[in-house]
Design a protein around this motif. Structure first.
Motif, short mmCIF file in Angstrom:
data_model
loop_
_atom_site.label_atom_id
_atom_site.label_comp_id
_atom_site.label_asym_id
_atom_site.label_seq_id
_atom_site.Cartn_x
_atom_site.Cartn_y
_atom_site.Cartn_z
N GLN A 85 0.83 -1.22 0.00
CA GLN A 85 0.00 0.00 0.00
C GLN A 85 0.86 1.26 0.00
O GLN A 85 0.57 2.21 -0.73
CB GLN A 85 -0.94 0.00 1.20
N ASP A 86 1.92 1.27 0.80
CA ASP A 86 2.80 2.45 0.85
C ASP A 86 3.42 2.76 -0.51
O ASP A 86 3.58 3.91 -0.88
CB ASP A 86 3.90 2.26 1.89
N LEU A 87 3.79 1.70 -1.25
CA LEU A 87 4.40 1.89 -2.57
C LEU A 87 3.34 2.02 -3.68
O LEU A 87 3.68 2.31 -4.82
CB LEU A 87 5.35 0.74 -2.89
N GLN A 88 2.09 1.77 -3.33
CA GLN A 88 0.96 1.84 -4.27
C GLN A 88 1.17 0.92 -5.48
O GLN A 88 1.00 1.32 -6.63
CB GLN A 88 0.72 3.28 -4.71
N VAL A 89 1.50 -0.33 -5.18
CA VAL A 89 1.73 -1.31 -6.25
C VAL A 89 0.72 -2.46 -6.18
O VAL A 89 1.03 -3.59 -6.56
CB VAL A 89 3.19 -1.84 -6.23
N GLN A 90 -0.48 -2.17 -5.71
CA GLN A 90 -1.51 -3.20 -5.58
C GLN A 90 -1.82 -3.88 -6.91
O GLN A 90 -2.09 -5.08 -6.95
CB GLN A 90 -2.82 -2.61 -5.00
N LYS A 91 -1.78 -3.14 -8.01
CA LYS A 91 -2.11 -3.72 -9.32
C LYS A 91 -0.97 -4.55 -9.89
O LYS A 91 -1.16 -5.30 -10.84
CB LYS A 91 -2.49 -2.61 -10.30
N GLN A 92 0.22 -4.43 -9.34
CA GLN A 92 1.39 -5.15 -9.82
C GLN A 92 1.75 -6.32 -8.91
O GLN A 92 2.76 -6.99 -9.14
CB GLN A 92 2.59 -4.22 -9.92
N THR A 93 0.93 -6.55 -7.88
CA THR A 93 1.26 -7.58 -6.91
C THR A 93 0.02 -8.40 -6.54
O THR A 93 -1.10 -7.94 -6.66
CB THR A 93 1.83 -6.97 -5.62
N GLN A 94 0.30 -9.61 -6.07
CA GLN A 94 -0.74 -10.46 -5.49
C GLN A 94 -0.15 -11.05 -4.21
O GLN A 94 0.92 -11.65 -4.24
CB GLN A 94 -1.14 -11.59 -6.44
N LEU A 95 -0.85 -10.87 -3.11
CA LEU A 95 -0.43 -11.41 -1.83
C LEU A 95 -1.25 -12.64 -1.51
O LEU A 95 -2.48 -12.60 -1.55
CB LEU A 95 -0.60 -10.35 -0.72
N ILE A 96 -0.58 -13.75 -1.22
CA ILE A 96 -1.26 -15.01 -0.88
C ILE A 96 -0.87 -15.40 0.54
O ILE A 96 0.31 -15.62 0.81
CB ILE A 96 -0.90 -16.13 -1.88
N HIS A 97 -1.86 -15.48 1.41
CA HIS A 97 -1.62 -15.86 2.81
C HIS A 97 -1.84 -17.36 2.95
O HIS A 97 -2.92 -17.82 3.32
CB HIS A 97 -2.57 -15.07 3.73
N LYS A 98 -0.81 -18.11 2.60
CA LYS A 98 -0.84 -19.58 2.67
C LYS A 98 0.59 -20.10 2.77
O LYS A 98 1.53 -19.40 2.43
CB LYS A 98 -1.44 -20.19 1.39
N ASP A 99 0.71 -21.34 3.16
CA ASP A 99 1.98 -22.04 3.05
C ASP A 99 2.31 -22.15 1.56
O ASP A 99 1.42 -22.40 0.74
CB ASP A 99 1.83 -23.43 3.68
N ILE A 100 3.57 -21.99 1.19
CA ILE A 100 3.95 -21.99 -0.22
C ILE A 100 3.58 -23.29 -0.92
O ILE A 100 3.14 -23.28 -2.07
CB ILE A 100 5.46 -21.67 -0.41
N PHE A 101 3.66 -24.42 -0.24
CA PHE A 101 3.32 -25.69 -0.88
C PHE A 101 1.83 -25.76 -1.22
O PHE A 101 1.44 -26.29 -2.25
CB PHE A 101 3.74 -26.87 0.01
N ALA A 102 0.98 -25.18 -0.38
CA ALA A 102 -0.46 -25.12 -0.67
C ALA A 102 -0.75 -24.06 -1.73
O ALA A 102 -1.59 -24.26 -2.60
CB ALA A 102 -1.24 -24.83 0.60
N ALA A 103 -0.04 -22.95 -1.68
CA ALA A 103 -0.27 -21.86 -2.63
C ALA A 103 0.04 -22.27 -4.06
O ALA A 103 -0.67 -21.89 -5.00
CB ALA A 103 0.57 -20.65 -2.25
N ILE A 104 1.08 -23.07 -4.24
CA ILE A 104 1.50 -23.50 -5.58
C ILE A 104 0.35 -24.16 -6.34
O ILE A 104 0.21 -23.98 -7.54
CB ILE A 104 2.70 -24.46 -5.49
N GLU A 105 -0.45 -24.90 -5.64
CA GLU A 105 -1.54 -25.64 -6.28
C GLU A 105 -2.59 -24.73 -6.91
O GLU A 105 -3.36 -25.18 -7.75
CB GLU A 105 -2.17 -26.59 -5.26
N ASN A 106 -2.62 -23.46 -6.51
CA ASN A 106 -3.62 -22.52 -7.04
C ASN A 106 -3.02 -21.46 -7.96
O ASN A 106 -3.71 -20.54 -8.37
CB ASN A 106 -4.36 -21.85 -5.88
N ILE A 107 -1.73 -21.56 -8.25
CA ILE A 107 -1.08 -20.60 -9.14
C ILE A 107 -1.08 -21.20 -10.54
O ILE A 107 -0.67 -22.33 -10.73
CB ILE A 107 0.35 -20.28 -8.66
N ASP A 108 -1.55 -20.42 -11.50
CA ASP A 108 -1.70 -20.99 -12.85
C ASP A 108 -0.81 -20.36 -13.92
O ASP A 108 -0.95 -20.69 -15.09
CB ASP A 108 -3.17 -20.92 -13.28
N GLN A 109 0.09 -19.47 -13.54
CA GLN A 109 1.01 -18.89 -14.51
C GLN A 109 2.44 -19.07 -14.03
O GLN A 109 2.70 -19.07 -12.82
CB GLN A 109 0.73 -17.39 -14.70
#
Length: 187
Positions: A85-109
């Protein structure tokens, strides 16, 4: 802690008041990005254990198109959100609140650069690289950077990745992997 170079150069980032999160030092971060050259300032960046968002936000500052920041800690995600928010880069970022091993399963790019810097006591770096390869999340000619304790060693090859370089900075080791060209996966 601050952004070292690029659009947000010298901007300070929020950090935790305790030692639960160990951000990459500005010196090591600068060396990593210098070593990566244009690879870290274009395309897509994945920060697997984001902590404060330090590495992904540095990539965005240097011109990276999009960054995905993943962390399982509620405290870390709160700090990352504040820094985004401070850098105002919300459109250039995605924050995922999960363990990385679980997060990988939902990333498609896929990603052009992936940064792995887990809490040292909980590292599963080789398993994570194998899973990133299995889910085809490393773009052709993509780079994986692993931060670890200096005493740790990693294999020369992990799935379709090959080690290209290692550099030690006091008690920290940075290991670079590149996706092998023309890798054919046999099931």
């Amino acid at each position: 802690m601050r952004i070292v170079a690029g659009q947000f150069r010298s901007r300070r980032l929020h950090t935790p008041k305790n030692n639960d999160i160990r951000p990459t030092s500005d010196k090591v971060k600068g060396a990593i990005f210098s070593s990566l050259g244009p690879k870290a300032s274009q395309g897509r960046f994945l920060d697997c254990y984001s902590g404060t968002g330090n590495m992904a936000l540095e990539a965005i500052s240097r011109g990276c198109e999009f960054a995905v920041l993943v962390d399982a800690s509620k405290q870390a995600c709160s700090i990352i959100k504040q820094n985004i928010q401070d850098l105002q880069v919300q459109k250039q970022t995605q924050l995922i609140h999960k363990d990385i091993f679980a997060a990988i399963e939902n990333i498609d790019q896929g990603f052009d650069c992936i940064y792995i810097d887990p809490p040292y006591a909980k590292e599963k770096n080789v398993q994570l690289m194998e899973k990133l390869c299995a889910y085809h999340l490393i773009n052709e000619d993509g780079v994986v950077v692993v931060e670890s304790l200096a005493k740790q060693t990693f294999p020369d090859n992990v799935a379709d990745l090959e080690k290209t370089k290692e550099k030690t900075y006091r008690d920290t080791k940075i290991t670079y992997y590149r996706k092998k060209a023309n890798y054919i996966k046999i099931k």
